[in-house]
Enzyme design. Structure first.
Site, mmCIF file in Angstrom:
data_model
loop_
_atom_site.group_PDB
_atom_site.id
_atom_site.type_symbol
_atom_site.label_atom_id
_atom_site.label_comp_id
_atom_site.label_asym_id
_atom_site.label_seq_id
_atom_site.Cartn_x
_atom_site.Cartn_y
_atom_site.Cartn_z
ATOM 1 C CB ILE A 47 -0.940 0.011 1.225
ATOM 2 C CG1 ILE A 47 -1.868 -1.202 1.201
ATOM 3 C CG2 ILE A 47 -1.758 1.293 1.263
ATOM 4 C CD1 ILE A 47 -2.646 -1.399 2.489
ATOM 5 C CB SER A 169 -6.441 -2.621 10.437
ATOM 6 O OG SER A 169 -7.176 -3.821 10.249
ATOM 7 C CE1 TYR A 201 -1.176 -4.973 11.629
ATOM 8 C CE2 TYR A 201 -3.454 -5.724 11.624
ATOM 9 C CZ TYR A 201 -2.440 -4.990 11.052
ATOM 10 O OH TYR A 201 -2.678 -4.250 9.920
#
Length: 318
Positions: A47, A169, A201
């Site tokens: 990305i 995210s 994460y």
């Protein structure tokens, strides 16, 4: 007949899921970046590289802030060739080293008179610890961008209107902030199994959202705005340090069926960086090029303030 209905139901579920989680809107804004400077962390792959290329196509001076000199310089050459923009350069930055972050900031501020966009894109899901003794995921995904942003804030203010974009995210929905774990172990979660790394994460992605929320409050009146975002389910190198068997499952199922390409994954980053008129939404979270409401913990002023204070201590700002 029943078998046929099951197949139809599965296909419908797949296409609905594909639209929700995979297919991304395309940013159609026409903003140009001539005379402006952009930093993209992790700009050598995935990305980040797609974002950097899009910024270069719009005429910006683009700094690829990456750990690997070889990969960073190679990516910069490729982007220069693809876009015809010669103002794409590599500068070394290792987010797992606060010394490297401070060196990068010092070097950048000496050499570059402008900073208009800071794109905190780099992230990982790796075990181990950083050079400074932090859990790797905590250090690279949150503390590193936190320190880097604060070191560059004055330049962003000088060049306002400017923006900070933090790539988070939708996994932040599964995250929590355990301050006891952070203070005691300097990690976001204990353990090193794949499940433990995934949990850490998601916690780090919640940190990104809370950091953005608190940063916006501190930037009020400066004409510097900030945004966090979900890029979509994207085929990247994020899971390169996860166990081999797990990576195979991810690649064969998620990547092939439920992931989009990095160019599509960069669209919401471009929206947050370039879309006109979203300044009043500073501090908010976006997905698929639109505003999304986050869970209460992700917009809790007290939690965000506490995380800021802890983060300052962990990177030696106080």
């Amino acid at each position: 007949m029943i078998f046929f209905l099951i197949i139809v139901a599965l296909l419908v579920a797949y296409f609905i899921g594909h639209r929700i989680f995979v297919q991304r809107k395309t940013f159609t804004g026409t903003a140009k970046l001539y005379g402006k400077t952009v930093i993209v962390t992790g700009g050598n792959t995935g990305i980040g590289k797609a974002t950097a290329a899009a910024m270069a196509l719009r005429g910006g001076r683009v700094i690829l802030a990456c750990r690997s000199k070889q990969k960073g310089e190679e990516a910069a050459r490729e982007i220069r060739t693809e876009t015809g923009n010669e103002n794409v350069i590599f500068m070394q930055l290792d987010l797992a080293s606060q010394k490297s972050i401070r060196s990068f900031a010092e070097n950048f501020l000496k050499k570059e008179p402008r900073l208009d966009l800071l794109i905190n894109n780099a992230a990982l899901a790796s075990p181990g610890r950083t050079e400074d003794g932090l859990g790797m995921i905590l250090g690279v995904n949150h503390i590193g961008p936190f320190l880097l942003t604060n070191l560059l804030l004055e330049r962003l203010k000088e060049c306002a209107p400017s923006r900070v974009v933090n790539v988070s995210s939708c996994g932040h929905d599964l995250g929590t902030i355990d301050f006891d774990c952070i203070n005691t172990h300097k990690r976001l979660a204990m353990g090193s199994s794949d499940a433990d790394l995934f949990r850490a994460y998601t916690h780090s992605k919640l940190c990104n959202v809370l950091f953005t929320h608190q940063l916006a409050k501190r930037l009020e009146g400066t004409n510097v705005t900030c945004y966090s975002l979900h890029p979509g389910s994207v085929r990247t190198e994020l899971g390169r340090d996860i166990n081999e068997w797990f990576t195979r499952i991810i690649k064969s199922f998620v990547s092939n069926l439920w992931a989009t390409d990095p160019i599509s994954g960069a669209q919401t980053t471009l929206y947050c960086a370039l879309q006109e008129g979203i300044e009043p939404l500073s501090g908010r979270y976006f997905s698929d090029c639109q505003l999304v409401q986050v869970k209460p913990e992700a917009r809790d002023d007290g939690v965000a303030k506490k995380l800021w204070d802890v983060s300052e201590k962990l990177c030696g700002m106080i």
